[in-house]
Design a protein around this motif. Structure first.
Motif, PDB file in Angstrom:
ATOM      1  N   LYS A  22      -9.751   2.837  -9.413  1.00  0.00           N
ATOM      2  CA  LYS A  22     -10.767   2.782 -10.453  1.00  0.00           C
ATOM      3  C   LYS A  22     -10.047   2.664 -11.793  1.00  0.00           C
ATOM      4  O   LYS A  22      -8.971   3.225 -11.982  1.00  0.00           O
ATOM      5  CB  LYS A  22     -11.605   4.068 -10.446  1.00  0.00           C
ATOM      6  CG  LYS A  22     -12.445   4.241  -9.191  1.00  0.00           C
ATOM      7  CD  LYS A  22     -13.899   3.910  -9.452  1.00  0.00           C
ATOM      8  CE  LYS A  22     -14.644   3.649  -8.165  1.00  0.00           C
ATOM      9  NZ  LYS A  22     -15.364   4.800  -7.670  1.00  0.00           N
ATOM     10  N   ARG A  69      -7.606  -3.942  -0.605  1.00  0.00           N
ATOM     11  CA  ARG A  69      -7.904  -3.868  -2.025  1.00  0.00           C
ATOM     12  C   ARG A  69      -6.812  -4.511  -2.872  1.00  0.00           C
ATOM     13  O   ARG A  69      -6.861  -4.473  -4.091  1.00  0.00           O
ATOM     14  CB  ARG A  69      -8.079  -2.400  -2.418  1.00  0.00           C
ATOM     15  CG  ARG A  69      -9.144  -1.683  -1.592  1.00  0.00           C
ATOM     16  CD  ARG A  69      -9.119  -0.196  -1.855  1.00  0.00           C
ATOM     17  NE  ARG A  69      -7.831   0.398  -1.504  1.00  0.00           N
ATOM     18  CZ  ARG A  69      -7.467   1.648  -1.816  1.00  0.00           C
ATOM     19  NH1 ARG A  69      -8.281   2.422  -2.491  1.00  0.00           N
ATOM     20  NH2 ARG A  69      -6.295   2.110  -1.466  1.00  0.00           N
ATOM     21  N   LEU A 127      -5.548  10.275  -9.495  1.00  0.00           N
ATOM     22  CA  LEU A 127      -6.807  10.128  -8.751  1.00  0.00           C
ATOM     23  C   LEU A 127      -7.434   8.757  -9.005  1.00  0.00           C
ATOM     24  O   LEU A 127      -7.852   8.061  -8.071  1.00  0.00           O
ATOM     25  CB  LEU A 127      -7.778  11.241  -9.160  1.00  0.00           C
ATOM     26  CG  LEU A 127      -9.033  11.317  -8.292  1.00  0.00           C
ATOM     27  CD1 LEU A 127      -8.679  11.827  -6.912  1.00  0.00           C
ATOM     28  CD2 LEU A 127     -10.085  12.214  -8.942  1.00  0.00           C
ATOM     29  N   ALA A 128      -7.484   8.365 -10.289  1.00  0.00           N
ATOM     30  CA  ALA A 128      -8.072   7.062 -10.612  1.00  0.00           C
ATOM     31  C   ALA A 128      -7.291   5.939  -9.933  1.00  0.00           C
ATOM     32  O   ALA A 128      -7.872   5.004  -9.365  1.00  0.00           O
ATOM     33  CB  ALA A 128      -8.094   6.859 -12.122  1.00  0.00           C
ATOM     34  N   THR A 129      -5.949   6.038  -9.957  1.00  0.00           N
ATOM     35  CA  THR A 129      -5.138   4.994  -9.344  1.00  0.00           C
ATOM     36  C   THR A 129      -5.338   4.963  -7.836  1.00  0.00           C
ATOM     37  O   THR A 129      -5.436   3.903  -7.232  1.00  0.00           O
ATOM     38  CB  THR A 129      -3.652   5.207  -9.679  1.00  0.00           C
ATOM     39  OG1 THR A 129      -3.536   5.444 -11.075  1.00  0.00           O
ATOM     40  CG2 THR A 129      -2.831   4.003  -9.299  1.00  0.00           C
ATOM     41  N   ARG A 130      -5.402   6.151  -7.246  1.00  0.00           N
ATOM     42  CA  ARG A 130      -5.588   6.197  -5.788  1.00  0.00           C
ATOM     43  C   ARG A 130      -6.881   5.495  -5.389  1.00  0.00           C
ATOM     44  O   ARG A 130      -6.910   4.741  -4.420  1.00  0.00           O
ATOM     45  CB  ARG A 130      -5.599   7.646  -5.303  1.00  0.00           C
ATOM     46  CG  ARG A 130      -5.463   7.772  -3.794  1.00  0.00           C
ATOM     47  CD  ARG A 130      -5.457   9.219  -3.325  1.00  0.00           C
ATOM     48  NE  ARG A 130      -4.216   9.931  -3.596  1.00  0.00           N
ATOM     49  CZ  ARG A 130      -3.079   9.763  -2.912  1.00  0.00           C
ATOM     50  NH1 ARG A 130      -3.019   8.888  -1.936  1.00  0.00           N
ATOM     51  NH2 ARG A 130      -2.011  10.452  -3.214  1.00  0.00           N
ATOM     52  N   LYS A 131      -7.936   5.744  -6.185  1.00  0.00           N
ATOM     53  CA  LYS A 131      -9.223   5.112  -5.883  1.00  0.00           C
ATOM     54  C   LYS A 131      -9.304   3.697  -6.437  1.00  0.00           C
ATOM     55  O   LYS A 131     -10.329   3.027  -6.283  1.00  0.00           O
ATOM     56  CB  LYS A 131     -10.350   5.949  -6.479  1.00  0.00           C
ATOM     57  CG  LYS A 131     -10.530   7.297  -5.805  1.00  0.00           C
ATOM     58  CD  LYS A 131     -11.801   7.960  -6.298  1.00  0.00           C
ATOM     59  CE  LYS A 131     -12.031   9.276  -5.589  1.00  0.00           C
ATOM     60  NZ  LYS A 131     -13.056  10.079  -6.291  1.00  0.00           N
ATOM     61  N   GLU A 144       0.836  -1.198   0.000  1.00  0.00           N
ATOM     62  CA  GLU A 144       0.000   0.000   0.000  1.00  0.00           C
ATOM     63  C   GLU A 144       0.874   1.253   0.000  1.00  0.00           C
ATOM     64  O   GLU A 144       0.553   2.235  -0.664  1.00  0.00           O
ATOM     65  CB  GLU A 144      -0.884  -0.035   1.252  1.00  0.00           C
ATOM     66  CG  GLU A 144      -2.217   0.628   1.052  1.00  0.00           C
ATOM     67  CD  GLU A 144      -3.174   0.289   2.186  1.00  0.00           C
ATOM     68  OE1 GLU A 144      -3.166  -0.882   2.641  1.00  0.00           O
ATOM     69  OE2 GLU A 144      -3.901   1.183   2.622  1.00  0.00           O
ATOM     70  N   SER A 190      -4.060  -0.794 -14.388  1.00  0.00           N
ATOM     71  CA  SER A 190      -5.460  -0.939 -13.971  1.00  0.00           C
ATOM     72  C   SER A 190      -6.046  -2.232 -14.528  1.00  0.00           C
ATOM     73  O   SER A 190      -6.915  -2.837 -13.909  1.00  0.00           O
ATOM     74  CB  SER A 190      -6.278   0.262 -14.430  1.00  0.00           C
ATOM     75  OG  SER A 190      -6.477   0.203 -15.827  1.00  0.00           O
ATOM     76  N   ASN A 236       0.769   4.155  -2.762  1.00  0.00           N
ATOM     77  CA  ASN A 236       0.577   5.566  -2.434  1.00  0.00           C
ATOM     78  C   ASN A 236       1.752   6.420  -2.882  1.00  0.00           C
ATOM     79  O   ASN A 236       1.573   7.552  -3.325  1.00  0.00           O
ATOM     80  CB  ASN A 236       0.366   5.728  -0.922  1.00  0.00           C
ATOM     81  CG  ASN A 236      -0.963   5.151  -0.489  1.00  0.00           C
ATOM     82  OD1 ASN A 236      -1.882   5.020  -1.295  1.00  0.00           O
ATOM     83  ND2 ASN A 236      -1.059   4.779   0.774  1.00  0.00           N
ATOM     84  N   GLU A 282       0.984  12.661  -8.783  1.00  0.00           N
ATOM     85  CA  GLU A 282       0.188  13.811  -8.363  1.00  0.00           C
ATOM     86  C   GLU A 282       1.058  15.062  -8.229  1.00  0.00           C
ATOM     87  O   GLU A 282       0.677  16.141  -8.693  1.00  0.00           O
ATOM     88  CB  GLU A 282      -0.430  13.496  -6.996  1.00  0.00           C
ATOM     89  CG  GLU A 282      -1.823  13.997  -6.802  1.00  0.00           C
ATOM     90  CD  GLU A 282      -2.425  13.330  -5.578  1.00  0.00           C
ATOM     91  OE1 GLU A 282      -3.552  12.847  -5.659  1.00  0.00           O
ATOM     92  OE2 GLU A 282      -1.733  13.263  -4.531  1.00  0.00           O
ATOM     93  N   ALA A 300     -14.917   2.461 -13.367  1.00  0.00           N
ATOM     94  CA  ALA A 300     -15.692   3.564 -12.814  1.00  0.00           C
ATOM     95  C   ALA A 300     -16.989   3.670 -13.603  1.00  0.00           C
ATOM     96  O   ALA A 300     -17.064   3.286 -14.762  1.00  0.00           O
ATOM     97  CB  ALA A 300     -14.901   4.857 -12.937  1.00  0.00           C
TER      98      ALA A 300
END
Lengths: 407, 407
Positions: free
Chosen positions: A311, A240, A305-309, A179, A375, A183, A190, A383
């Motif tokens: 999605k 996850r 953002l997509a990777t963090r979530k 994790e 992904s 991150n 980011e 998503a």
């Protein structure tokens, strides 16, 4: 005071310290209670020792060390007993010579093996423990004929110590290195995105100082990421993340992020003093540059953002449509701009800026490809709003009002 | 086959493996010979264990671990005996509770301390051993009233093991990590210089493929260099290196070399396909660029050579006179070139090339300053031909035939 700040900066440091204390106190109970003491004998102290050396900050590191230690002790114990029996055949004169020869050969061969990069990355500790246990068992065997007891007790106590360390590490506020890696890579992308968006925003540039140094940390993240990916592979599925999570893909994204960071670093040297729009043409190029910077930044932030979530992002082509349009626009501006001044030198900073930004746009596309690959390998959820990769949407006809840049 | 190649690639790997075997066999003798065995008791096995965990590839790492282990064992042994005596005052019911509390507190506090970066860099192993020895001595004290004997034997055996490891490591073909750091930093600067000289040589560029990827390794050298500098500080004076050799200055040079490498990496993306001289003006700028690249490369190679030989280089101003002249020439060419074509886009690659090279020239000067600083801090010998810094020579009047570049 500074100690308190240091603890508050990352409270997991305090938690980890308590976890180590807890595991060590727990394993000391083995020594306190007489029945257990009688079972394990004086070697019970190996359990205490094991907890101290195996307990690490993250689950991956603790599990990796614990498994290495247990397997190496088991195998080396067997080898040690074998060596002891072989040597005892030539008792009494030949035995010490044979034992010394065995120890020398095993130590030299295993030490050499530890140099191989793949061994070093995952099994270095195990190979070290192998030498250790083999020497302990075969050498003490010469003095102590209860070599089986020794090997058995060492293995049992190490099993107890390693299990205690692993259980406390996993059960009490676990730190999953996988994790952390996830991150870290997301934050790196980011940060690059933030920088580019900030660079594209002329007003904030004029205020100065809003562009941070966050991208600098990306430059030197290589060995850290590689180490984390190696440790993450020891971790079972959690939250996850599945057991076979594609950790190597993070290294690929990390490498591209670094390439992007080198270029962003070059960009930051073109900040205020250099870029002074000299005339109308210069302003047009500058505006197109800032537009491209903003769009690349947005793409990177969206990917992060997509990777963090976790999605699934849009297909790569759709992701980079806006930055590609901005790049095309910059090329068009360069292609159609007339240059009515004589001196080339005034043009150099703005041309260099354009060249670097076009490269950043290219790297951004490669990062998008790599993130989309991640992904799909990691089976991120689609998503709701995202288009599934099986049905690629046609690229938007008019992606952006390209020439009305932020300058 | 592959194993043989791997050994031949760096024969020190083979030597190191034999050294570990030798040290381990030597220390096993303590166990063989009865008088020694009687002296140390069953704890003699700690000496074997110490050799295995302390013996590292370089002298700095071995000395660092050995000293950490010896000092930590000594101090923690004292604390352990103290805790044992305190706890035994409340015998029998209070004792296990007190011991458990001591172990918990010491383990938590010391683990937290290990997070501080300065502690982590140099004393991490020592703090780990501190927890270990404290637990061993205080916990076994509850069972074994001969706690003094235990602490004393552990300390003696660890002294024997550490000394054996250090002596074998230093006496038999020692690998000095300080020398490794010195060579690494020199090689990095040399690689950058080679690349720039190669880039400046138009003919070899046309042949293609002569420009290596050596500069890539410079990009990711940060954590490696920092680790080496930390270990080098454990080493005593040896050969051409004194005890107080300014290892930190190498980190400063290394940081500048990396900054230069980021820009060189950008340069390598402007190789053949991009830069196509479009006309006479383009050729002039390109020639001046190549000239500047060559001169920067020569300066870096000269700096690397002087450092490798540990000779004092010329004063920084004299060192960079040629590259500064080439940079001035490039600026002059840019300033006086007339641009009679309409399309800006053709100009972008060459302008970007010029901008990056001017930055490389700047970084080269900062590297020269840092190397001169090192040569004075480390008391390098003055070369016969070099001018002493007290009498700076006037900069050469006409440094170079600047416009007859390599293109």
């Amino acid at each position: 005071m500074r100690v308190k700040e240091f603890g508050e900066e990352d409270p997991r440091r305090v938690i980890h310290s308590f976890k180590v204390g807890l595991a060590l106190t727990m394993v000391s109970l083995f020594y306190y209670f007489k029945p257990l003491y009688d079972g394990f004998g004086v070697n019970a102290i190996w359990a205490v020792l094991t907890v101290v050396v195996v307990f690490e900050f993250s689950v991956g590191a603790t599990l990796g060390k614990g498994l290495n230690r247990m397997v190496a002790t088991f195998v080396a114990g067997g080898f040690g007993i074998g060596a002891h029996h072989l040597a005892s055949l030539s008792r009494p004169t030949g035995e010490p010579i044979l034992i010394a020869a065995f120890v020398f050969i095993i130590a030299a061969v295993v030490t050499f093996t530890r140099f191989f990069p793949k061994v070093k990355a995952r099994y270095d500790y195990g190979f070290n423990i192998f030498i250790l246990t083999f020497s302990l068992v075969s050498v003490s065997g010469y003095r102590d004929s209860q070599v089986w007891t020794m090997a058995h007790e060492r293995l049992s106590t190490i099993l107890v110590g390693s299990s205690t360390a692993v259980i406390v590490c996993v059960v009490v506020y676990p730190v999953w290195i996988g994790e952390e890696l996830h991150n870290l890579v997301v934050t790196n992308i980011e940060n690059l995105g933030e920088f580019l968006v900030g660079f594209g925003d002329a007003e904030s540039n004029n205020n100065g100082k809003t562009l941070g140094e966050d991208h600098k940390s990306v430059l030197a993240s290589k060995s850290n990421e590689e180490n984390m990916a190696n440790l993450a592979r020891w971790e079972p599925g959690h939250g996850r993340f599945r057991l076979q999570h594609p950790w190597k893909q993070y290294l690929k994204i990390g490498t591209l992020a670094r390439e992007c960071a080198y270029k962003v670093d070059a960009l930051s040297s073109y900040l205020n003093p250099h870029v002074q729009p000299v005339d109308e043409m210069g302003s047009r190029v500058e505006a197109a540059c800032r537009e491209l910077s903003t769009e690349c930044g947005r793409v990177l932030k969206e990917l992060a953002l997509a990777t963090r979530k976790m999605k699934r992002p849009k297909p790569a082509d759709a992701m980079v449509a806006s930055s590609r349009a901005a790049a095309d626009n910059l090329k068009l501006v360069l292609d159609t701009s007339k240059w009515d001044r004589q001196r080339l030198v005034e043009l150099v900073p703005i041309a260099a800026l354009a060249a670097v930004l076009l490269e950043i746009a290219e790297t951004t596309e490669r990062i998008a490809d790599a993130v989309v690959e991640l992904s799909s390998k990691a089976h991120f959820k689609s998503a709701d709003s995202a288009v599934s990769p099986e049905q690629p949407s046609p690229p938007p006809a008019a992606a952006l009002p390209v020439s009305s840049g932020g300058a």
